[in-house]
Design a protein around this motif. Structure first.
Motif, mmCIF file in Angstrom:
data_model
loop_
_atom_site.group_PDB
_atom_site.id
_atom_site.type_symbol
_atom_site.label_atom_id
_atom_site.label_comp_id
_atom_site.label_asym_id
_atom_site.label_seq_id
_atom_site.Cartn_x
_atom_site.Cartn_y
_atom_site.Cartn_z
ATOM 1 N N LEU A 31 -16.929 29.741 -52.600
ATOM 2 C CA LEU A 31 -15.998 30.641 -53.277
ATOM 3 C C LEU A 31 -15.025 31.148 -52.238
ATOM 4 N N THR A 32 -13.739 31.104 -52.518
ATOM 5 C CA THR A 32 -12.803 31.695 -51.560
ATOM 6 C C THR A 32 -12.229 32.963 -52.160
ATOM 7 N N GLN A 33 -11.913 33.862 -51.234
ATOM 8 C CA GLN A 33 -11.389 35.162 -51.646
ATOM 9 C C GLN A 33 -10.437 35.576 -50.553
ATOM 10 N N GLY A 34 -9.162 35.408 -50.758
ATOM 11 C CA GLY A 34 -8.224 35.690 -49.686
ATOM 12 C C GLY A 34 -8.533 34.816 -48.494
ATOM 13 N N GLU A 35 -8.663 35.421 -47.344
ATOM 14 C CA GLU A 35 -8.921 34.654 -46.124
ATOM 15 C C GLU A 35 -10.412 34.601 -45.809
ATOM 16 N N GLN A 36 -11.217 34.572 -46.857
ATOM 17 C CA GLN A 36 -12.657 34.561 -46.664
ATOM 18 C C GLN A 36 -13.292 33.499 -47.555
ATOM 19 N N VAL A 37 -14.373 32.935 -47.084
ATOM 20 C CA VAL A 37 -15.102 31.993 -47.933
ATOM 21 C C VAL A 37 -16.566 32.430 -48.014
ATOM 22 N N GLN A 38 -17.156 32.207 -49.168
ATOM 23 C CA GLN A 38 -18.577 32.521 -49.361
ATOM 24 C C GLN A 38 -19.305 31.269 -49.807
ATOM 25 N N LYS A 39 -20.525 31.150 -49.352
ATOM 26 C CA LYS A 39 -21.292 29.947 -49.698
ATOM 27 C C LYS A 39 -22.784 30.243 -49.629
ATOM 28 N N ILE A 40 -23.543 29.489 -50.413
ATOM 29 C CA ILE A 40 -25.001 29.589 -50.263
ATOM 30 C C ILE A 40 -25.532 28.302 -49.647
ATOM 31 N N ILE A 41 -26.530 28.457 -48.819
ATOM 32 C CA ILE A 41 -27.242 27.299 -48.278
ATOM 33 C C ILE A 41 -28.735 27.616 -48.340
ATOM 34 N N ARG A 42 -29.540 26.601 -48.133
ATOM 35 C CA ARG A 42 -30.983 26.839 -48.084
ATOM 36 C C ARG A 42 -31.438 26.825 -46.640
ATOM 37 N N VAL A 43 -32.197 27.827 -46.299
ATOM 38 C CA VAL A 43 -32.805 27.850 -44.972
ATOM 39 C C VAL A 43 -34.287 28.127 -45.190
ATOM 40 N N HIS A 44 -35.116 27.178 -44.814
ATOM 41 C CA HIS A 44 -36.563 27.300 -45.048
ATOM 42 C C HIS A 44 -36.853 27.658 -46.502
ATOM 43 N N ASP A 45 -36.235 26.921 -47.418
ATOM 44 C CA ASP A 45 -36.466 27.094 -48.852
ATOM 45 C C ASP A 45 -35.969 28.410 -49.427
ATOM 46 N N LYS A 46 -35.284 29.175 -48.598
ATOM 47 C CA LYS A 46 -34.724 30.412 -49.149
ATOM 48 C C LYS A 46 -33.216 30.257 -49.276
ATOM 49 N N THR A 47 -32.688 30.831 -50.353
ATOM 50 C CA THR A 47 -31.236 30.771 -50.543
ATOM 51 C C THR A 47 -30.567 31.876 -49.754
ATOM 52 N N ILE A 48 -29.638 31.472 -48.903
ATOM 53 C CA ILE A 48 -28.922 32.436 -48.073
ATOM 54 C C ILE A 48 -27.463 32.445 -48.489
ATOM 55 N N LEU A 49 -26.959 33.606 -48.813
ATOM 56 C CA LEU A 49 -25.535 33.758 -49.156
ATOM 57 C C LEU A 49 -24.823 34.384 -47.972
ATOM 58 N N PHE A 50 -23.778 33.728 -47.519
ATOM 59 C CA PHE A 50 -23.027 34.290 -46.391
ATOM 60 C C PHE A 50 -21.532 34.153 -46.613
ATOM 61 N N SER A 51 -20.777 34.980 -45.901
ATOM 62 C CA SER A 51 -19.320 34.887 -45.958
ATOM 63 C C SER A 51 -18.805 34.610 -44.560
ATOM 64 N N ILE A 52 -17.621 34.014 -44.498
ATOM 65 C CA ILE A 52 -16.989 33.745 -43.207
ATOM 66 C C ILE A 52 -15.545 34.210 -43.253
ATOM 67 N N GLU A 53 -15.141 34.876 -42.201
ATOM 68 C CA GLU A 53 -13.723 35.171 -41.999
ATOM 69 C C GLU A 53 -13.447 35.116 -40.509
ATOM 70 N N THR A 54 -12.192 35.337 -40.106
ATOM 71 C CA THR A 54 -11.903 35.298 -38.666
ATOM 72 C C THR A 54 -11.566 36.678 -38.161
ATOM 73 N N ASP A 55 -11.741 36.863 -36.865
ATOM 74 C CA ASP A 55 -11.292 38.107 -36.230
ATOM 75 C C ASP A 55 -10.013 37.801 -35.439
ATOM 76 N N LEU A 56 -9.535 38.789 -34.731
ATOM 77 C CA LEU A 56 -8.259 38.617 -34.022
ATOM 78 C C LEU A 56 -8.347 37.625 -32.871
ATOM 79 N N GLN A 57 -9.559 37.379 -32.414
ATOM 80 C CA GLN A 57 -9.730 36.410 -31.318
ATOM 81 C C GLN A 57 -9.935 34.999 -31.847
ATOM 82 N N ASN A 58 -9.718 34.804 -33.150
ATOM 83 C CA ASN A 58 -9.888 33.479 -33.744
ATOM 84 C C ASN A 58 -11.348 33.030 -33.786
ATOM 85 N N GLN A 59 -12.254 33.966 -33.630
ATOM 86 C CA GLN A 59 -13.659 33.616 -33.762
ATOM 87 C C GLN A 59 -14.054 33.777 -35.220
ATOM 88 N N LEU A 60 -15.163 33.178 -35.589
ATOM 89 C CA LEU A 60 -15.634 33.320 -36.954
ATOM 90 C C LEU A 60 -16.605 34.482 -37.042
#
Length: 296
Positions: A31-60
């Motif tokens: 899912l994208t929302q402005g300059e952010q993306v959200q996604k679910i993945i499975r980690v050890h059979d658990k569903t993890i929801l996370f978002s990603i955006e950037t900071d001023l240093q171009n890091q995630l």
DNA sequence: CGCCAGGTTAGAG
DNA sequence: CTCTAACATGGC
């Protein structure tokens, strides 16, 4: 909620990658929302929801939205994201020669930092490629949407619904009829189910293919029904990150080359092979930037 | 209506 | 080995 940082190379633009992630309004796997993306993945059979955006240093900046973060979880998400945005590839050598190439020159400048947005899940990559064979992209996205909605596991969080890609084990048990109902052609339905069966039975796996060389892996993939040269190269590019993999037969690539060179007709396969000799070792990225030029 | 779309396969020559 | 029809349906 807790956040952590993923360092990125200088030659990386999250904004450019977001352009790709925003390609279709029918995308359900993130899912994208402005300059952010959200996604679910499975980690050890658990569903993890996370978002990603950037900071001023171009890091995630990654935020885990539905779990308490642990070092192990951070590590897992970090590897996933690194894979997803192909952060391990050093683009400096590519940019060095692309800046002198008549076709790529303007593209690498305009889209600087754009990277291959990969598909870490091999079954997803193969299914998506099969779905996209020989039809226009918007229809392909709609087929995928129906497929994911019908057979992918749902996850709801704060009024939003997220989806996992359908599990191979589940798809392996489907009848072609259930996919025909989603407007798959009989051929596509059979290919996707056959591919799912190959995964479910262990005939094929990402782990096994990752042990092979590039030509061996391609050969192995093409043995599967419905996987031809185009599809094999597509997943070798998107899932395995081979820098020299590229879908020679791709209609979009042909169109892009035609436009860039101002040809009156689509280039022949021989012409493309000739052109790509110059891009040896960087065929995947040359293709990526040519594809990108289509959305102008 | 026609042509093309992020192709692949099986069968003919 | 190369060439071709068939596949199915949407976008333009």
């Amino acid at each position: 909620m807790s956040s952590f940082i993923i360092e990125t190379p200088k030659e990386f633009s999250f904004h450019q990658c977001l352009h790709f992630l925003n390609r279709s309004p029918n995308e359900l796997l993130h899912l994208t929302q402005g300059e952010q993306v959200q996604k679910i993945i499975r980690v050890h059979d658990k569903t993890i929801l996370f978002s990603i955006e950037t900071d001023l240093q171009n890091q995630l900046v990654v935020s885990v939205l539905n779990q308490r973060t642990t070092a192990t979880l951070q590590q897992a998400i970090c590897s996933y994201v690194t894979d997803w945005f192909d952060l391990k590839t050093d683009l400096k050598p590519f940019y060095a020669f692309a800046s002198n190439d008549p076709i790529l020159k303007s593209l690498v400048k305009k889209y600087a930092g754009y990277r291959i947005v990969g598909m870490p899940d091999l079954f997803e990559a193969l299914s998506w490629a099969i779905i996209g064979q020989q039809i226009n992209l918007s229809f392909a996205y709609r087929l995928k949407q129906q497929f994911v909605q019908s057979f992918g596991e749902k996850f709801s969080w704060k009024e939003r619904t997220y989806y996992h890609f359908p599990a191979a084990e589940l798809v392996a048990g489907l009848n072609p009829a259930s996919l025909l109902a989603l407007q798959f052609s009989r051929q596509k339905a059979e290919y996707v189910i056959a591919t799912a069966k190959a995964f479910a039975s262990g005939v094929i796996s990402k782990e096994q293919l990752s042990l092979l060389s590039f030509p061996e892996a391609k050969e192995r993939l093409i043995k599967l029904k419905g996987i031809g040269n185009w599809t094999a190269n597509y997943v070798l590019m998107k899932t395995f990150h081979y820098p020299n993999a590229f879908p020679l037969e791709d209609a979009g690539l042909h169109q892009a080359i035609r436009r860039q060179l101002n040809l009156s007709a689509k280039p022949t396969l021989q012409q493309i092979e000739q052109l790509f000799k110059k891009y040896k070792g960087w065929e995947a990225y040359a293709t990526l930037y040519l594809w990108r030029s289509l959305s102008e």
